[in-house]
Design a protein around this motif. Structure first.
Motif, PDB file in Angstrom:
ATOM      1  N   GLU A 136     -13.999  33.140  -3.156  1.00  0.00           N
ATOM      2  CA  GLU A 136     -14.686  31.842  -3.187  1.00  0.00           C
ATOM      3  C   GLU A 136     -15.236  31.470  -1.816  1.00  0.00           C
ATOM      4  O   GLU A 136     -16.198  30.711  -1.720  1.00  0.00           O
ATOM      5  N   ALA A 137     -14.644  32.011  -0.769  1.00  0.00           N
ATOM      6  CA  ALA A 137     -15.132  31.762   0.594  1.00  0.00           C
ATOM      7  C   ALA A 137     -16.298  32.689   0.954  1.00  0.00           C
ATOM      8  O   ALA A 137     -16.823  32.623   2.064  1.00  0.00           O
ATOM      9  N   GLY A 138     -16.679  33.559   0.018  1.00  0.00           N
ATOM     10  CA  GLY A 138     -17.803  34.460   0.266  1.00  0.00           C
ATOM     11  C   GLY A 138     -17.431  35.664   1.109  1.00  0.00           C
ATOM     12  O   GLY A 138     -18.295  36.280   1.738  1.00  0.00           O
ATOM     13  N   ILE A 139     -16.148  36.016   1.122  1.00  0.00           N
ATOM     14  CA  ILE A 139     -15.677  37.159   1.912  1.00  0.00           C
ATOM     15  C   ILE A 139     -15.228  38.249   0.944  1.00  0.00           C
ATOM     16  O   ILE A 139     -14.600  37.969  -0.079  1.00  0.00           O
ATOM     17  N   ARG A 140     -15.550  39.473   1.277  1.00  0.00           N
ATOM     18  CA  ARG A 140     -15.134  40.615   0.451  1.00  0.00           C
ATOM     19  C   ARG A 140     -13.624  40.803   0.501  1.00  0.00           C
ATOM     20  O   ARG A 140     -12.976  40.419   1.467  1.00  0.00           O
ATOM     21  N   VAL A 191     -19.075  38.129  11.968  1.00  0.00           N
ATOM     22  CA  VAL A 191     -18.775  37.932  10.554  1.00  0.00           C
ATOM     23  C   VAL A 191     -17.444  38.572  10.192  1.00  0.00           C
ATOM     24  O   VAL A 191     -17.159  39.692  10.623  1.00  0.00           O
ATOM     25  N   ILE A 192     -16.645  37.859   9.414  1.00  0.00           N
ATOM     26  CA  ILE A 192     -15.499  38.498   8.777  1.00  0.00           C
ATOM     27  C   ILE A 192     -16.064  39.125   7.508  1.00  0.00           C
ATOM     28  O   ILE A 192     -16.411  38.433   6.556  1.00  0.00           O
ATOM     29  N   ARG A 193     -16.228  40.423   7.548  1.00  0.00           N
ATOM     30  CA  ARG A 193     -16.829  41.143   6.422  1.00  0.00           C
ATOM     31  C   ARG A 193     -15.888  41.181   5.232  1.00  0.00           C
ATOM     32  O   ARG A 193     -16.311  41.077   4.086  1.00  0.00           O
ATOM     33  N   GLU A 194     -14.600  41.375   5.543  1.00  0.00           N
ATOM     34  CA  GLU A 194     -13.635  41.482   4.461  1.00  0.00           C
ATOM     35  C   GLU A 194     -12.249  41.132   4.968  1.00  0.00           C
ATOM     36  O   GLU A 194     -11.976  41.188   6.164  1.00  0.00           O
ATOM     37  N   VAL A 196      -4.797  34.729  -4.427  1.00  0.00           N
ATOM     38  CA  VAL A 196      -5.280  34.955  -3.059  1.00  0.00           C
ATOM     39  C   VAL A 196      -6.666  35.597  -3.096  1.00  0.00           C
ATOM     40  O   VAL A 196      -7.560  35.206  -2.340  1.00  0.00           O
ATOM     41  N   VAL A 197      -6.848  36.559  -3.981  1.00  0.00           N
ATOM     42  CA  VAL A 197      -8.159  37.200  -4.132  1.00  0.00           C
ATOM     43  C   VAL A 197      -9.221  36.143  -4.448  1.00  0.00           C
ATOM     44  O   VAL A 197     -10.313  36.148  -3.869  1.00  0.00           O
ATOM     45  N   SER A 198      -8.907  35.215  -5.336  1.00  0.00           N
ATOM     46  CA  SER A 198      -9.859  34.167  -5.708  1.00  0.00           C
ATOM     47  C   SER A 198     -10.231  33.294  -4.515  1.00  0.00           C
ATOM     48  O   SER A 198     -11.405  32.963  -4.316  1.00  0.00           O
TER      49      SER A 198
END
Length: 184
Positions: free
Chosen positions: A66-70, A30-33, A60-62
């Motif tokens: 939106e991809a479900g990544i922190r 998982v890419i956690r963040e 970029v934050v959005s």
């Protein structure tokens, strides 16, 4: 095989960001963040990055959220010059952290300055605050100082990445989460 969680940098390239997002949950990992520098008008960072406006940063934050990544904002310069502790500088930085957390859902911030960690903790008690690898946490007493300042996560100095006894002591006695930088 145990699942791995990764914290990966955003390098300022939108195409690379799309490719990172596509890797999410690949092979059970998982890419956690994704961490990225705050805009330069707010503060410096330990990483060289593209000059970013606040609107570009929020965009970029959005995309990441939106991809479900922190999202983890890096504001981890080790020195911001003579105005580092000036009230105006502190208000700008802490105000940015608070706004990003409350208005844009930022989950984490990475800082190298224990004073800034204290101020961020007081302002955002529910925010994950990570002590940066640039804080040179290479022993228990240094880890303890950052935990007392309010860090809940620490990216320890790479010199102790393989000292399992020390890593376990830090994690268990201080109750912090540890990150290991593996691509120095």
């Amino acid at each position: 095989m145990a699942q791995l969680e990764f914290s990966v940098p955003y390098n300022g390239d939108a195409a690379t960001l799309r490719q990172l997002i596509a890797l999410q949950k690949r092979n059970g990992n998982v890419i956690r963040e994704i961490y990225l520098n705050a805009p330069q008008a707010i503060t410096g960072s330990g990483r060289v990055g593209n000059v970013t406006t606040l609107d570009e940063f929020v965009g970029v934050v959005s995309v990441i959220r939106e991809a479900g990544i922190r999202v983890d904002i890096t504001m981890n310069s080790t020195c911001d010059g003579g105005d580092w502790y000036a009230e105006e500088t502190l208000n700008r930085q802490i105000g940015f952290i608070r706004d990003m957390h409350e208005q844009h859902g930022i989950e984490a911030v990475t800082l190298a300055n224990p004073f800034l960690i204290e101020q961020a903790r007081q302002t955002c008690p529910n925010l994950e605050i990570s002590a940066s690898v640039l804080a040179d946490i290479d022993c228990f007493s240094r880890a303890e100082a950052f935990a007392l300042a309010g860090a809940t996560t620490m990216t320890v100095d790479t010199s102790i990445n393989r000292d399992l006894k020390l890593l376990r002591q830090i994690r268990e006695k201080l109750g912090v989460e540890l990150k290991l930088m593996v691509n120095e």
